[in-house]
Design a protein around this motif. Sequence first.
Motif, PDB file in Angstrom:
ATOM      1  N   PHE A 105      10.215  52.830 130.415  1.00 37.32           N
ATOM      2  CA  PHE A 105       9.452  53.061 129.350  1.00 37.32           C
ATOM      3  C   PHE A 105       7.954  53.393 130.144  1.00 37.32           C
ATOM      4  N   GLY A 115       3.063  59.740 121.200  1.00 41.84           N
ATOM      5  CA  GLY A 115       3.642  58.728 121.999  1.00 41.84           C
ATOM      6  C   GLY A 115       4.894  58.173 121.796  1.00 41.84           C
ATOM      7  N   THR A 116       5.602  57.155 122.596  1.00 37.77           N
ATOM      8  CA  THR A 116       6.536  56.892 122.392  1.00 37.77           C
ATOM      9  C   THR A 116       6.538  55.253 122.182  1.00 37.77           C
ATOM     10  N   GLY A 117       7.678  54.543 121.949  1.00 41.83           N
ATOM     11  CA  GLY A 117       7.382  53.057 121.793  1.00 41.83           C
ATOM     12  C   GLY A 117       8.671  52.371 122.120  1.00 41.83           C
ATOM     13  N   VAL A 126       5.535  56.756 130.521  1.00 49.31           N
ATOM     14  CA  VAL A 126       4.041  56.830 130.137  1.00 49.31           C
ATOM     15  C   VAL A 126       3.284  57.351 131.047  1.00 49.31           C
ATOM     16  N   SER A 134       1.173  55.638 123.811  1.00 49.90           N
ATOM     17  CA  SER A 134       2.439  54.964 123.624  1.00 49.90           C
ATOM     18  C   SER A 134       2.363  53.571 123.330  1.00 49.90           C
ATOM     19  N   VAL A 162      -1.631  53.484 126.910  1.00 46.58           N
ATOM     20  CA  VAL A 162      -0.598  52.460 126.224  1.00 46.58           C
ATOM     21  C   VAL A 162      -1.219  51.526 125.473  1.00 46.58           C
ATOM     22  N   THR A 181      -0.241  56.775 117.748  1.00 48.49           N
ATOM     23  CA  THR A 181       1.130  57.376 118.464  1.00 48.49           C
ATOM     24  C   THR A 181       0.855  59.140 118.276  1.00 48.49           C
ATOM     25  N   CYS A 202       0.980  51.170 133.626  1.00 45.39           N
ATOM     26  CA  CYS A 202       0.387  52.294 133.200  1.00 45.39           C
ATOM     27  C   CYS A 202      -0.994  52.843 133.489  1.00 45.39           C
TER      28      CYS A 202
END
Length: 340
Positions: A54, A78-80, A58, A165, A135, A160, A102
């Motif tokens: 993950f 963004g991702t999670g 990022v 993220s 992040v 997001t 990050c």
Amino acid sequence: MVLSLADITPDVTPDELVAQLVPPSMFDEVSFDSYIPDPAEPSQAEARDACRAFAENVVAAKSKKKKGLFGKKKPTEGTGIYLDGGFGVGKTHLLASIYHSCPAPKSFGTFVELTNVVGALGFNRAVEELSTRSVLCIDEFELDDPGDTMLVSRLLAELTAAGVSIAATSNTLPGQLGEGRFAAADFLREIKRISGLFETIRVDGPDYRHRDLPPAPEPMSDTELEGLAQSVPGSTLDDFDTLCRHLDSLHPSKYNRLVEGISQVCLEDVHPVANQAIALRVVVLADRLYDAGIPVRNSGAKLDEIFTEEMLNGGYKKKYLRATSRLLALSRFSPAEENA
């Protein structure tokens, strides 16, 4: 003369609250490499590897964003990642490792700290401030206050969409039927339209804070406690009821500053707290003391008797069990101990 927490009334500005969104000092040096999975719990190694991947994503997304700085393209969403597990299985270690891996700017805070920031800045300014992050790490994501959950869900949707993220953790109650499945389902239901962005990861194992350790110390006498407070520079000594009244008068966002620079907290005449609003303030204090690695000593009742049976069986059960686990751990610390 021994200090008293009840005599300290800190002042914290909204900008300072944002600046405080970093991992607790005990997690300053952690990394994925320093996370040691329990061989008997394969989910721990799997969670570490998922968190590392993950963080790498990022970093890659941030690098791509820099290359297209002058373009007009809409930012990539963004991702999670969401870590669910019992108390003391290393979720915060993994979350802090994501943070450290990050690129800046980035933020790390508990769910409560995040709601405090939104309350202090206002929703729109909080979105503006946090949307620059690569992040946002949220420790102890809580689903027991519908208003706060809705507020943070709305915030996460905005962030997001701006390309931030999100990494989050939450605790599963010991012995809860279905454990991770139900906790993850609750989380995904509450964050609704951004739930598809999150990968949910289960982390199993016993609470490391009490693994192979002796029982927490018995309460001291008032005389012993007062002597201990006087013998350790930077200690505080408070009557438990007096401190509880002071906590009730302070916004929880000020508790970080309240315990800043304290070497040891001594509490006289600890007893079960009857008022749930006060008990929840004690929970926040326990979190801030644990984050700072400040030892706790007490007279009166045992530290695991502060929260009543009714509270431990109610809607805030997770909070009270987490606070108890942390207070018991702090009772074993010594003032000179380095808590990495």
